[in-house]
Design an enzyme around this catalytic site. Structure first.
Site, PDB file in Angstrom:
ATOM      1  CB  SER A 187      14.688 -42.725 -15.832  1.00 30.45           C
ATOM      2  OG  SER A 187      14.054 -43.847 -15.230  1.00 30.45           O
ATOM      3  CE1 TYR A 243      13.144 -39.083 -11.942  1.00 33.81           C
ATOM      4  CE2 TYR A 243      12.666 -41.190 -12.986  1.00 33.81           C
ATOM      5  CZ  TYR A 243      13.574 -40.302 -12.418  1.00 33.81           C
ATOM      6  OH  TYR A 243      14.903 -40.646 -12.348  1.00 33.81           O
TER       7      TYR A 243
END
Length: 245
Positions: free
Chosen positions: A140, A153
């Site tokens: 990401s 995350y």
């Protein structure tokens, strides 16, 4: 399918980016195992679309957080296809919260899927992928941006990038490429849910292209890395984010 047809396992392939990747790899000529955790209807829609154009695809349920899941997916793919050429680690979970307010469950759930599931998938790939294959994992662009509330995350995706770099060196002698794709904001449920319209508009305007990414944008990057033009690319993280960083 023919004995020489390439094959792929795509985790989390029932919707969003995973569905777009499964459809694109099938378009590129892969037979596809589309994994899903709970959205059976979505997975069936994906494989029926592939089959409607003459492709070969199967849907297999499994939660990649479960230790036995990835071995089973590889078993099924090996039995169905006879070979496994490409692994796409797409399945993931994201719970946004500040570090101070994060619970143990927030941490453990994201680590179980985003790190544990990817690790076990990479381990199976290291032992079962055909020579000249490809491993592609979703990272990401929050790795690099490091915005508030993305602490856990981002940490899990940084771990994916670290494993990618190491595995690329381990599998290079077999001609297997290992890369990560790091999307920026993409207009999927994973990104949209829980965000007010004003926030989404602000994030959209912050992108040089003035739009969110699409699942097809990310699938195109995966297609490149899995295809013949990506054979000299390994150990890299491709930040597919429209220039946001």
């Amino acid at each position: 399918m023919t004995e020489t047809q390439k094959t792929a396992i795509v985790t989390g392939a029932s919707k969003g980016i995973g569905a777009a990747i499964a459809l694109r790899l099938a378009q590129d000529g892969h037979a596809v195992l589309a994994n899903y955790a709970s959205n059976e209807a979505g997975a069936n829609q994906v494989i029926n679309t592939i089959r409607s154009t003459g492709g070969h695809a199967i849907a297999v349920k499994g939660d990649i957080a479960e230790p036995s899941c990835m071995a089973r997916l590889f078993d099924v793919a090996g039995k169905e296809f006879g070979r496994i050429d490409t692994l796409v680690n797409n399945a993931g979970v994201m719970h946004c919260t500040s570090v101070s307010e994060a619970t143990d469950e927030d941490f453990e759930t994201q680590c179980a899927v985003n790190i544990g599931g990817v690790f076990r998938a990479m381990r199976e790939a290291a032992n079962r992928l055909t020579e000249g294959g490809a491993v592609i994992s979703m990272s990401s662009s929050v790795v690099g941006l490091y915005q508030p509330t993305y602490g856990i995350y981002a940490a899990t995706k940084a771990a994916v990038e670290a494993m990618t770099h190491v595995l690329a060196k381990e599998l290079g002698p077999r001609g297997i490429t290992v890369n990560a794709v790091a999307p920026g904001p993409v207009g999927t449920d994973l990104f949209m849910v829980g965000k007010p319209d004003a926030m989404i508009e602000s994030i959209t305007k912050a992108n040089p292209f003035g739009r969110l990414g699409t699942p097809e944008d990310i699938a195109a990057a995966v297609s490149f890395l899995a295809g013949p033009d990506g054979r000299w690319i390994s150990g890299q993280t491709l930040r597919a984010n429209g220039g946001v960083i």
